[in-house]
Scaffold this active site. Structure first.
Site, PDB file in Angstrom:
ATOM      1  N   GLU A  46     -21.713 -56.244 -11.566  1.00  0.00           N
ATOM      2  CA  GLU A  46     -22.668 -57.235 -11.092  1.00  0.00           C
ATOM      3  C   GLU A  46     -23.845 -57.324 -12.071  1.00  0.00           C
ATOM      4  O   GLU A  46     -24.430 -56.299 -12.435  1.00  0.00           O
ATOM      5  CB  GLU A  46     -23.180 -56.823  -9.709  1.00  0.00           C
ATOM      6  CG  GLU A  46     -23.906 -57.952  -9.034  1.00  0.00           C
ATOM      7  CD  GLU A  46     -24.550 -57.524  -7.718  1.00  0.00           C
ATOM      8  OE1 GLU A  46     -25.406 -58.260  -7.224  1.00  0.00           O
ATOM      9  OE2 GLU A  46     -24.184 -56.436  -7.226  1.00  0.00           O
ATOM     10  N   ASP A  75     -25.389 -60.664 -23.389  1.00  0.00           N
ATOM     11  CA  ASP A  75     -25.861 -61.479 -22.273  1.00  0.00           C
ATOM     12  C   ASP A  75     -26.736 -62.556 -22.868  1.00  0.00           C
ATOM     13  O   ASP A  75     -27.627 -62.274 -23.678  1.00  0.00           O
ATOM     14  CB  ASP A  75     -26.631 -60.672 -21.230  1.00  0.00           C
ATOM     15  CG  ASP A  75     -26.692 -61.470 -19.931  1.00  0.00           C
ATOM     16  OD1 ASP A  75     -25.647 -61.597 -19.264  1.00  0.00           O
ATOM     17  OD2 ASP A  75     -27.767 -62.009 -19.612  1.00  0.00           O
ATOM     18  N   LYS A 187     -22.302 -73.191 -36.749  1.00  0.00           N
ATOM     19  CA  LYS A 187     -23.030 -72.614 -35.607  1.00  0.00           C
ATOM     20  C   LYS A 187     -23.309 -71.131 -35.868  1.00  0.00           C
ATOM     21  O   LYS A 187     -24.416 -70.642 -35.626  1.00  0.00           O
ATOM     22  CB  LYS A 187     -22.225 -72.793 -34.306  1.00  0.00           C
ATOM     23  CG  LYS A 187     -22.913 -72.143 -33.104  1.00  0.00           C
ATOM     24  CD  LYS A 187     -22.138 -72.266 -31.798  1.00  0.00           C
ATOM     25  CE  LYS A 187     -22.811 -71.436 -30.706  1.00  0.00           C
ATOM     26  NZ  LYS A 187     -22.045 -71.348 -29.469  1.00  0.00           N
TER      27      LYS A 187
END
Ligand code: IMP
Length: 208
Positions: A46, A75, A187
Site C-alpha cells: 500500500e 514513485d 524523453k
C-alpha cells in the site's frame, strides 16, 4: 557517503510496464540483470506515504525484504501548480482502477478550467534499497533516495502516442512537443526519471 551498488542483479520494484521499460533503458549501459516485481509475482504494497520519497521507499523496502536482493523503486507523478500540486502522489489513483489515463487527463483538464496558469512538473523519487545494513548495525534495510524533476506546461487536447500516463498533455520547458510526441530517447534525455537516475548513478555507481 552513499552506499555503492556492486551487485550484478537488481529488482525493479514496479508493476508499471511503462516505468520498468524506461528504467531498463536508462540502466542498460550498466549491464545489470534486471527483474521486475511483476516477473517475481510480488504483491504491491500500500502506497500510503505523504511524499514521492516515502512511497518509493515503501515499495523498494518491500521488494528488498521479500527477495533479499537490492531493489529499485520509482514513485512519480504530475504536480500541477494551479491545483496545489495535485494529482501528485495520487497521479495513478486519478486514473481509477481501470488505469484509464484518458480519463485522468480529462480530470486534470476539468480541474484547470478557467485557470490561466498551466504550469506543471513531473517529479520522480527513486529509492535504491539493500536487504541488510551497510554499517554493521542490525537495521533490516539500507536505502538511498534521490528526487528528480522536469518543469513544463499542460496542453489540451492530448497529443502523441509515445510514453505513458500523462505524457500526451505535458510539454517540457524549452520544447513545443509533448512527451507523448517525443521518441523515447528524447524523453529519456530530459525526464524527471532520468534526472533522478543520473543522481543515483553518480552517487551509487560512481567511483569511491
Ligand atoms: P506510481 O508512482 O506508481 O504511484 O504512479 C505514478 C503515476 O504518475 C503513473 O501511473 C503516471 O500516471 C504518472 N507518471 C509518472 N511518471 C510519468 C511519466 O514519465 N509520464 C507520464 N506519466 C507519469
Amino acid at each position: 557517503m552513499p552506499r555503492k551498488f556492486d551487485a550484478d542483479r537488481l529488482v525493479i520494484a514496479s508493476h508499471n510496464r511503462g516505468k520498468v521499460r524506461e528504467i531498463a533503458d536508462l540502466l542498460a549501459p550498466f549491464g545489470i540483470a534486471l527483474t521486475s516485481a511483476a516477473d517475481l509475482g510480488l504483491g504491491e504494497p500500500e502506497e500510503n506515504g505523504a511524499t514521492f520519497r516515502d512511497n518509493a521507499r515503501i515499495k523498494a523496502v518491500a521488494a528488498a525484504e521479500f527477495t533479499r536482493l537490492p531493489a529499485l523503486a520509482d514513485d512519480s507523478g504530475l504536480a500541477v501548480a494551479a491545483l496545489d500540486g495535485a494529482p501528485g502522489v495520487r497521479s495513478a489513483r486519478w486514473a481509477g482502477p481501470e488505469r484509464d489515463f484518458g480519463a485522468a487527463m480529462d480530470r486534470v483538464e476539468q480541474a484547470l478550467s478557467g485557470r490561466t496558469d498551466r504550469s506543471a512538473s513531473f517529479i520522480c523519487a527513486l529509492a535504491l534499497c539493500w536487504p541488510g545494513a551497510a554499517d554493521g548495525t542490525n537495521a533490516k534495510v539500507h536505502c538511498e533516495i534521490f528526487e528528480g524533476r522536469v518543469d513544463g506546461h499542460l496542453v489540451w487536447p492530448p497529443r502523441g502516442g509515445h510514453g505513458f500516463g500523462y505524457d500526451p498533455m505535458f510539454v517540457p520547458g524549452g520544447h513545443d512537443v509533448t512527451f507523448g510526441e517525443m521518441e523515447p530517447a528524447q524523453k529519456h534525455a530530459i525526464s524527471h526519471r532520468a534526472d533522478a537516475l543520473r543522481q543515483l548513478v553518480d552517487a551509487c555507481f560512481g567511483k569511491e
